[in-house]
Design a protein around this motif. Structure first.
Motif, short mmCIF file in Angstrom:
data_model
loop_
_atom_site.label_atom_id
_atom_site.label_comp_id
_atom_site.label_asym_id
_atom_site.label_seq_id
_atom_site.Cartn_x
_atom_site.Cartn_y
_atom_site.Cartn_z
N THR A 230 0.64 -1.41 -0.52
CA THR A 230 0.39 -0.06 -0.27
C THR A 230 0.99 1.12 -0.34
OG1 THR A 230 -0.25 -0.42 2.37
CG2 THR A 230 -1.51 -1.03 1.08
N GLN A 231 2.39 0.96 0.53
CA GLN A 231 3.17 2.10 0.17
C GLN A 231 4.12 2.02 -0.63
OE1 GLN A 231 4.17 3.27 4.16
NE2 GLN A 231 2.41 3.17 4.95
N HIS A 232 3.83 1.24 -2.26
CA HIS A 232 4.84 1.05 -2.44
C HIS A 232 5.89 2.18 -3.57
CE1 HIS A 232 5.99 -1.46 -6.56
NE2 HIS A 232 5.96 -2.60 -5.52
N GLU A 233 6.29 1.87 -4.13
CA GLU A 233 7.42 2.46 -4.64
C GLU A 233 7.03 3.18 -6.11
OE1 GLU A 233 10.36 4.64 -6.00
OE2 GLU A 233 9.81 4.05 -3.84
N PHE A 234 5.57 2.12 -7.13
CA PHE A 234 4.71 2.48 -7.69
C PHE A 234 4.22 3.90 -7.84
CE2 PHE A 234 0.98 2.41 -10.77
CZ PHE A 234 2.07 1.84 -11.70
N GLY B 56 -0.99 8.09 -1.22
CA GLY B 56 -0.80 8.71 -2.39
C GLY B 56 -1.34 10.39 -2.80
N LYS B 57 -2.49 10.38 -2.14
CA LYS B 57 -2.95 11.53 -1.71
C LYS B 57 -1.91 12.43 -0.35
CE LYS B 57 -7.34 14.11 -0.10
NZ LYS B 57 -8.72 13.91 0.32
N GLN B 58 -1.71 11.85 0.67
CA GLN B 58 -0.89 12.30 1.79
C GLN B 58 0.60 13.04 0.82
OE1 GLN B 58 -0.73 9.34 4.68
NE2 GLN B 58 -2.61 9.65 4.96
N LEU B 59 1.30 12.41 -0.03
CA LEU B 59 2.58 12.29 -0.08
C LEU B 59 2.29 13.73 -1.66
CD1 LEU B 59 4.14 9.04 -1.76
CD2 LEU B 59 4.72 10.64 0.30
N ARG B 60 0.95 14.00 -1.88
CA ARG B 60 0.59 14.81 -3.20
C ARG B 60 0.50 15.98 -1.79
NH1 ARG B 60 1.36 17.80 -6.43
NH2 ARG B 60 0.85 18.55 -7.93
N GLU B 61 -0.49 15.57 -0.54
CA GLU B 61 -0.66 17.35 -0.12
C GLU B 61 1.07 17.30 0.25
OE1 GLU B 61 -3.51 15.61 2.80
OE2 GLU B 61 -4.89 16.08 1.33
N SER B 62 1.78 16.65 0.98
CA SER B 62 3.13 17.12 0.95
C SER B 62 4.50 17.38 0.40
CB SER B 62 3.80 15.90 2.33
OG SER B 62 4.04 14.97 0.89
N ASN B 63 3.38 17.55 -1.40
CA ASN B 63 5.28 18.36 -2.38
C ASN B 63 3.78 18.15 -2.71
OD1 ASN B 63 7.78 17.01 -1.94
ND2 ASN B 63 5.55 14.93 -1.60
N LYS B 64 2.69 19.54 -2.95
CA LYS B 64 1.70 20.35 -3.08
C LYS B 64 2.93 21.22 -4.43
CE LYS B 64 -1.68 21.41 -0.17
NZ LYS B 64 -2.55 21.83 0.22
N PHE C 277 -4.64 -14.30 2.73
CA PHE C 277 -4.73 -12.84 2.57
C PHE C 277 -3.57 -12.63 2.51
CE2 PHE C 277 -4.96 -8.44 3.69
CZ PHE C 277 -5.92 -7.95 4.03
N ASN C 278 -2.48 -12.55 3.43
CA ASN C 278 -0.98 -12.99 2.80
C ASN C 278 -0.12 -12.88 1.57
OD1 ASN C 278 1.38 -11.66 3.78
ND2 ASN C 278 1.78 -14.32 3.49
N THR C 279 -0.29 -14.19 1.09
CA THR C 279 -0.37 -14.86 -0.03
C THR C 279 -0.72 -13.43 -1.61
OG1 THR C 279 -0.53 -17.12 -0.13
CG2 THR C 279 -0.13 -15.95 -2.09
N VAL C 280 -2.09 -13.14 -1.15
CA VAL C 280 -2.95 -11.99 -2.35
C VAL C 280 -2.40 -10.86 -2.39
CG1 VAL C 280 -4.86 -10.97 -2.96
CG2 VAL C 280 -5.05 -13.04 -2.17
N THR C 281 -1.60 -10.76 -1.02
CA THR C 281 -1.03 -9.12 -0.24
C THR C 281 0.07 -8.83 -1.66
OG1 THR C 281 -2.49 -8.79 1.42
CG2 THR C 281 -0.05 -7.46 1.14
N ARG C 282 1.27 -10.25 -1.19
CA ARG C 282 2.73 -9.93 -2.34
C ARG C 282 2.19 -10.00 -3.68
NH1 ARG C 282 6.74 -14.70 0.94
NH2 ARG C 282 7.93 -13.48 -0.39
N LEU C 283 1.36 -10.83 -4.36
CA LEU C 283 0.78 -11.29 -5.40
C LEU C 283 0.30 -10.00 -5.88
CD1 LEU C 283 -1.75 -14.43 -5.83
CD2 LEU C 283 0.86 -13.70 -6.70
N GLU C 284 -0.51 -8.58 -5.11
CA GLU C 284 -0.30 -7.51 -5.55
C GLU C 284 0.63 -6.00 -6.00
OE1 GLU C 284 -3.29 -5.22 -6.49
OE2 GLU C 284 -4.88 -6.45 -5.28
N GLU C 285 1.82 -6.74 -5.39
CA GLU C 285 2.64 -6.13 -4.31
C GLU C 285 3.54 -6.58 -6.03
OE1 GLU C 285 7.15 -6.08 -1.90
OE2 GLU C 285 5.22 -7.63 -0.95
N ALA C 286 3.35 -7.57 -5.70
CA ALA C 286 5.22 -8.11 -7.52
C ALA C 286 3.88 -7.55 -9.07
CB ALA C 286 4.53 -9.57 -7.61
N PHE C 287 2.73 -7.55 -8.79
CA PHE C 287 1.89 -6.53 -10.15
C PHE C 287 2.61 -5.03 -10.18
CE2 PHE C 287 -1.59 -4.64 -12.55
CZ PHE C 287 -2.29 -5.93 -12.68
#
Length: 568
Positions: A358-362, A489-497, A549-559
Motif C-alpha cells: 500500500t506504500q509501494h514505490e510505484f 498517494g494523496k498524503q504524499l501529494r499534499e506534502s509536495n504541493k 490474505f498474505n499471498t494475495v497481498t504479495r501478488l498485488e505487490e508483485a503486480f
C-alpha cells in the motif's frame, strides 16, 4: 441454395502447467466405475496426467463381472517399455512419472512389471499397490495362488498397499497360513495392521475400515449386517482407516463418517488412485490419505440419481480438497475481532507485506511524476485483463454465497466492476488509441504478464476451491489495498504541493482517494465484519485465511513490481 457459415475461432491466453504423471496398471471396467476408467477419471480430477497399462479387458457392469480376457505378456512388456522410455528415462531434469499404481493384476502383468522395480526405486517412483481380490458385485478377480505370486514379486517393493479389511484378512491368512483373531478393540486392530505390514513386507500399509465400522457408543467394532437391521446405524458409527508407517513405527487413525450406501462400485480403485495423485503432487503420505478419503466421500455424497441397477459408482467429477486443515475436525470458536481487515493487515505474517504493497514505490513514482508513461500504460493494459478475472471470481463467490442477500450483493459488485471495465476500455481507446479486441494479438503488453497471470491463476484457484468466506478474504486486499494506496498517494501529494504532476497521474490517484471509492472501501469493511461476526472458526482455518490474505497481498505487490522492473 447451400448456406455456408464461416466462424473464426480465437484462443484466450492460457497459463502453462507442469503436469506430473501416474501410471496405472489395472483391468478395464467396461461400466466405467472401477479399474482403469475410474483411475483415469480420478487422476484427471486431481490435475495429474494418467498413463495406462491394461492388464485385462472385462465384460462387466454394476451387477456382475461376466468374463475377462488377460492381456498377453509380450504386449504388456511393450506397453511398459514404451511408457517408461517416454515418461521416466532420458530426462536431464526430474522426469514426470512419480507413481506407479496397480489394481487388478495378472501373473503376466506382474512378470512384465518386475524387471523395472530397481529402476523405479532408482528414480524414486513410488509403487502404490491396491490388492484387488473381489469386485463390489462379489466376483473373484484374484486367485489365492496369484496372491502368493504377487507377494513374492511385488509386495516387498511397494511404498504403500491399500487393502480393505477383508482383503487384509485374506493377505494374512494366505501368506502366513494362520487364522485371524477377532478384532474386539482398537489395540487389536492396530496389532492386526502391523501384522499385515510385517507379513507382506511393504513399507507402509493402509487398511481401509469400511467393512469394519465402529460403534462410538461402545468403542467396539460392529458388523456390516447391522446396517441392514438398524436404520439409525449410521448415526452412531464411524469408519476407522488405519495407516501404519514401518520406518517411523507410527500409526495414524483416520476417523470419518460412515456412509450407509450400496453404491460403492470402484471406491477402492478410486481411493488408491487419489492417494497416488496426491503423492505425485508432493503431499506427504499422512496428508495424501485424508484428502483422498474426503474425495471419496464427496464422490459418494454428491451422486444424485443412481447409475446402473447394481452397486452404483460414485461421482468422480468433483473438485478434490487441497488443504488438509479444511477437513480435519478441530475445536472451533468465535472470531473475536470486530475489525476483520485490521486483524489481517496487522497480523505479524502480513504487516510488512501490507505496508510494502500500500506504500509501494510505484505510488511514489506516480506522485513525483517519475514513472515513465509507457510503464504506466503497461500497468493499465494489465489491469484491464485483471479486472475481467476479478469479476469472474466475484461470480464464483456468488455461486457459493450462503444467503440470497450475499448473492445479490455479489451481483451488484460484478455490475460495478463491469462498469469499471467499460470505462477502462473506453479510456484506453479514446486517450491512447488502444482497442483490446483489435490489438490484443498485435500488442504483447495486452497479453497478461507473469505477475498478472500468477495473480489471476491464484484467485481462480481460490474461487474454485474455497467457500464464500475464503473467496471474500482472497478478494479483500484488492479493494482495501487500493483505497489505502490512494490515501497514501494523496498524503504524499499534499506534502509536495509544489511538485508538478501530469493530469493522467493526478486523475488516477484521485480515483482511489475519491469519495465513491472510499465509500466502497468502508462498505467492504462492514461486509467483512458481518461475514465474520457469527462465524466459528478453528485455529487451523484462521491460519489458512491469513495465508490467503498474505499471498494475495504479495501478488498485488508483485503486480506493481513488474512495472518497475521493466523500467530498469
Amino acid at each position: 441454395m447451400v448456406k455456408v457459415k464461416e466462424i473464426k475461432l480465437t484462443t484466450n491466453s492460457i497459463s502453462k502447467t507442469n503436469l506430473v504423471a501416474v501410471l496405472t496398471i489395472a483391468g478395464s471396467d467396461s461400466s466405467g466405475g472401477a479399474g482403469i476408467e475410474a483411475d483415469l477419471k480420478t487422476l484427471t480430477a486431481h490435475g495429474v496426467y494418467g498413463l495406462t497399462c491394461i492388464s485385462a479387458l472385462t465384460a462387466q457392469n454394476t451387477q456382475l463381472v461376466k468374463s475377462f480376457e488377460k492381456t498377453p505378456q509380450p504386449l504388456l512388456e511393450s506397453i511398459l517399455e514404451l511408457n517408461f522410455n517416454d515418461f521416466l528415462f532420458g530426462y536431464d531434469h526430474e522426469p514426470p512419472l512419480k507413481v506407479v499404481k496397480t489394481g487388478m493384476l495378472t501373473r503376466e502383468a506382474i512378470n512384465a512389471l518386475t524387471p523395472y522395480l530397481s529402476e523405479l526405486n532408482k528414480f524414486n517412483v513410488k509403487l502404490v499397490l491396491d490388492p484387488v481380490m473381489v469386485s463390489t458385485s462379489g466376483s473373484t478377480l484374484f486367485k489365492l495362488q496369484d496372491l502368493k505370486y504377487c507377494a513374492d514379486h511385488l509386495f516387498k517393493h511397494a511404498y504403500l498397499i491399500t487393502p480393505n479389511f477383508i482383503e487384509a484378512q485374506a493377505l494374512v491368512k494366505t501368506l502366513s497360513n494362520r487364522d485371524i483373531e477377532k478384532i474386539q478393540s482398537l489395540d487389536d486392530l492396530l496389532k492386526f495392521v502391523k501384522d499385515v505390514q510385517t507379513i507382506v513386507g511393504c513399507e507402509n500399509v493402509l487398511v481401509k475400515g469400511g467393512h469394519l465400522p465402529w460403534d462410538i457408543n461402545t468403542g467396539k467394532p460392529t458388523t456390516d449386517a447391522d446396517t441392514d437391521t438398524n436404520s439409525d446405524f449410521a448415526d452412531h458409527i464411524v469408519v476407522k482407516d488405519v495407516l501404519y508407517e514401518s520406518k517411523s513405527d507410527t500409526f495414524t487413525i483416520y476417523e470419518s463418517e460412515y456412509i450407509n450406501s450400496e453404491d460403492t462400485h470402484g471406491t477402492g480403485c478410486t481411493l488408491a488412485s487419489s492417494i497416488s495423485a496426491n503423492i505425485a503432487k508432493g503431499y506427504n503420505l499422512s496428508d495424501a490419505i485424508p484428502l483422498s478419503i474426503d474425495y471419496i466421500h464427496q464422490g459418494m455424497k454428491s451422486m444424485g440419481q443412481k447409475l446402473g441397477h447394481g452397486n452404483g459408482p460414485l461421482n468422480h467429477i468433483n473438485n478434490p480438497t487441497t488443504n488438509i486443515n479444511s477437513i480435519i475436525a478441530s475445536k472451533s470458536h468465535p472470531f473475536n475481532h470486530k475489525d476483520v481487515l485490521q486483524y489481517f493487515k496487522e497480523h505479524p505474517k502480513i504487516k510488512d507485506n501490507w505496508k510494502a504493497y500500500t506504500q509501494h514505490e510505484f505510488i511514489r513514482q506516480v506522485v513525483h511524476d517519475k514513472l515513465p508513461f509507457d510503464r504506466f500504460l503497461y500497468f493499465l493494459k494489465q489491469d484491464y485483463y485483471y479486472l475481467i478475472n476479478y469479476a469472474q471470481i466475484h461470480a464464483l463467490a456468488a455461486s457459493v454465497a450462503p444467503t440470497y442477500n450475499q448473492t445479490h450483493s455479489e451481483s451488484l459488485i460484478i455490475g460495478n466492476i463491469v462498469n469499471e471495465i467499460e470505462r477502462h476500455k473506453q479510456k484506453l481507446c479514446d486517450e491512447y488509441d488502444i482497442d483490446y479486441e483489435r490489438d490484443k494479438d498485435l500488442d504483447i503488453e495486452l497479453q497478461p504478464g507473469s505477475a498478472c497471470l500468477a495473480y489471476c491463476d491464484y484467485l481462480l484457484k481460490m474461487g474454485k476451491s474455497q467457500d464464500f468466506i475464503g473467496i471474500k478474504v482472497a478478494l479483500a486486499p484488492c479493494l482495501h489495498g487500493y483505497a489505502e494506496a490512494g490515501i497514501y498517494g494523496k498524503q504524499l501529494r499534499e506534502s509536495n504541493k509544489d511538485q508538478t504532476i501530469s493530469a493522467v497521474y493526478e486523475s488516477w490517484l484521485g480515483d482511489y482517494s475519491s469519495e465513491w471509492y472510499l465509500n466502497a472501501h468502508e462498505e467492504g469493511k462492514q461486509a467483512l465484519n458481518e461475514l465474520f461476526r457469527d462465524e466459528k472458526l478453528t485455529q487451523e482455518r484462521i491460519d489458512e485465511l491469513v495465508d490467503i490474505f498474505n499471498t494475495v497481498t504479495r501478488l498485488e505487490e508483485a503486480f506493481w513490481d513488474e512495472c518497475l522492473e521493466r523500467v530498469q
